[in-house]
Design an enzyme around this catalytic site. Structure first.
Site, PDB file in Angstrom:
ATOM      1  CB  SER A 157      65.579  90.732  45.478  1.00 23.06           C
ATOM      2  OG  SER A 157      66.320  89.545  45.305  1.00 23.06           O
ATOM      3  CB  THR A 158      67.998  91.017  41.288  1.00 25.83           C
ATOM      4  OG1 THR A 158      67.798  89.663  41.678  1.00 25.83           O
ATOM      5  CG2 THR A 158      69.104  91.090  40.243  1.00 25.83           C
ATOM      6  CG  HIS A 197      66.320  88.678  48.870  1.00 27.03           C
ATOM      7  ND1 HIS A 197      65.442  88.613  47.808  1.00 27.03           N
ATOM      8  CD2 HIS A 197      65.560  88.622  49.990  1.00 27.03           C
ATOM      9  CE1 HIS A 197      64.203  88.516  48.272  1.00 27.03           C
ATOM     10  NE2 HIS A 197      64.253  88.524  49.584  1.00 27.03           N
ATOM     11  CG  MET A 202      63.491  86.750  39.726  1.00 21.49           C
ATOM     12  SD  MET A 202      62.560  87.159  38.233  1.00 21.49           S
ATOM     13  CE  MET A 202      63.893  87.419  37.075  1.00 21.49           C
ATOM     14  CG  ASP A 255      60.511  87.931  49.795  1.00 19.13           C
ATOM     15  OD1 ASP A 255      59.582  87.477  50.480  1.00 19.13           O
ATOM     16  OD2 ASP A 255      61.601  88.289  50.276  1.00 19.13           O
TER      17      ASP A 255
END
Length: 341
Positions: free
Chosen positions: A160-161, A186, A280, A283
């Protein structure tokens, strides 16, 4: 707790004021300054020392990307880029931005305000926790390449991030002998196809945005499309393919790493390597645990090289991570594990 100090940089006075008004509605955030171009932004950074900067890419006098390249070495600062649908956003990520949001093509003020509250606010808060010193490309590690074709194996990656650069830094070290890879990063709709093309141009492996029916093949990676669909792995004969189909958000995301990893646990069992990278939240953590329980080998990015040590930490705390590695060592560990399978 002190509010997050934000600098807003955008050449549109209307959009700038909308950002200020709506960001300031959240008590956890305080916009300390605005700027219409990089020169005003530089002065504002020196005067106000913001915690996070929002940055438009298309700016007068100097592009947002050029500004990032000049800024980050001197004044490391978490930056959230606001971009129209363009692959320039990945240049911004390479230059040091933490994350990005897609500027909505909307006609009403209400839609813009919803975008700011529901998307940008979240990204700003996440960015405020990022470790900027970790946004950098790493020196390639020495690899132990596969000695034979192992078509029954595959690699699953979730991030993700900070993940766009982290994924690149892993897969650029994979050769065409690597088993097929499935990946969830993501990302907003539209950007995943551009990201896949960018990786395809920069890496030795083939990379494409996934479609239902795509086979998982040696030396290639399928990236789940951003939007409202999840990617699932399914066993077909002696190999695998993917299904991309609509579904509700899982852990707040669609596509979700959790959904992919759970399907890999079911379809591939002990014939997979799972990798969870910076991001973050949690997930993919439970999905990685399912993979490990099914016999898969698992790797988590370590705290020292994560932009946001969220997803890998949750996975590690659950016991889902077998090996915790620096970003530069993940490709080598992947090969080492595959060679033992």
């Amino acid at each position: 707790m002190q509010p997050i100090k934000v600098l807003v940089v955008d050449d549109s006075i209307v959009f700038r004021e909308l950002l200020v008004q709506n960001l300031n509605k959240d008590p956890a955030i305080r916009v300390v300054a605005t700027a219409k171009d990089p020169f005003e932004a530089r002065d504002a950074i020196l005067a106000h020392r913001p915690d996070v900067m929002t940055l438009d890419i298309e700016l007068p006098r100097m592009s947002g990307i050029e500004f990032l390249r000049k800024l980050m070495p001197q004044y490391p600062l978490p930056v959230v880029v606001i971009s129209s649908l363009s692959d320039k956003v990945f240049d911004a990520m390479s230059a040091g931005a933490v994350d990005f949001v897609a500027k909505p093509a909307v006609s009403s003020r209400r839609q813009l305000e919803d975008f700011i509250r529901n998307e940008l606010l979240v990204k700003v808060k996440i960015a405020s926790t990022a470790k900027i010193g970790n946004i950098k490309r790493v020196v390639p590690a020495q690899q132990s390449y596969l000695s034979a074709k192992k078509n029954h194996l595959l690699v699953a990656i979730g991030a993700s991030t900070g993940g766009t650069e982290a994924i690149f830094n892993v897969v650029k070290d994979y050769g065409t002998d690597i088993p097929g890879i499935v990946c969830v990063q993501h990302m907003p709709p539209g950007f995943t196809a551009m990201y896949a093309k960018r990786l395809n141009d920069q890496c030795r492996i083939r990379v494409k945005e996934a479609e239902t029916g795509d086979r998982v093949q040696q030396g290639s990676m399928l990236i789940a499309p951003g939007g409202d669909r999840h990617m699932h792995l399914v066993k077909v004969g002696d190999g695998y393919q993917v299904e991309v189909k609509p579904g509700p958000k899982v852990n707040g995301h669609c596509p979700s790493v959790e959904v992919l990893f759970e399907s890999v646990a079911r379809a591939a069992g002990a014939d997979a390597v799972g990798i969870i990278l910076t991001g973050m939240g949690g997930d993919g953590a439970k999905g990685l645990l399912s993979m490990r329980k099914a016999g898969a080998r698992t790797i988590g990015q370590d705290e020292s090289t994560c932009v946001v040590y969220g997803m890998p930490k949750v996975a590690y705390d659950l016991g889902a991570v077998e090996y915790q590695e620096k970003l530069s060592d993940i490709a080598g560990r992947t090969y080492a594990l595959l060679n033992k399978m």
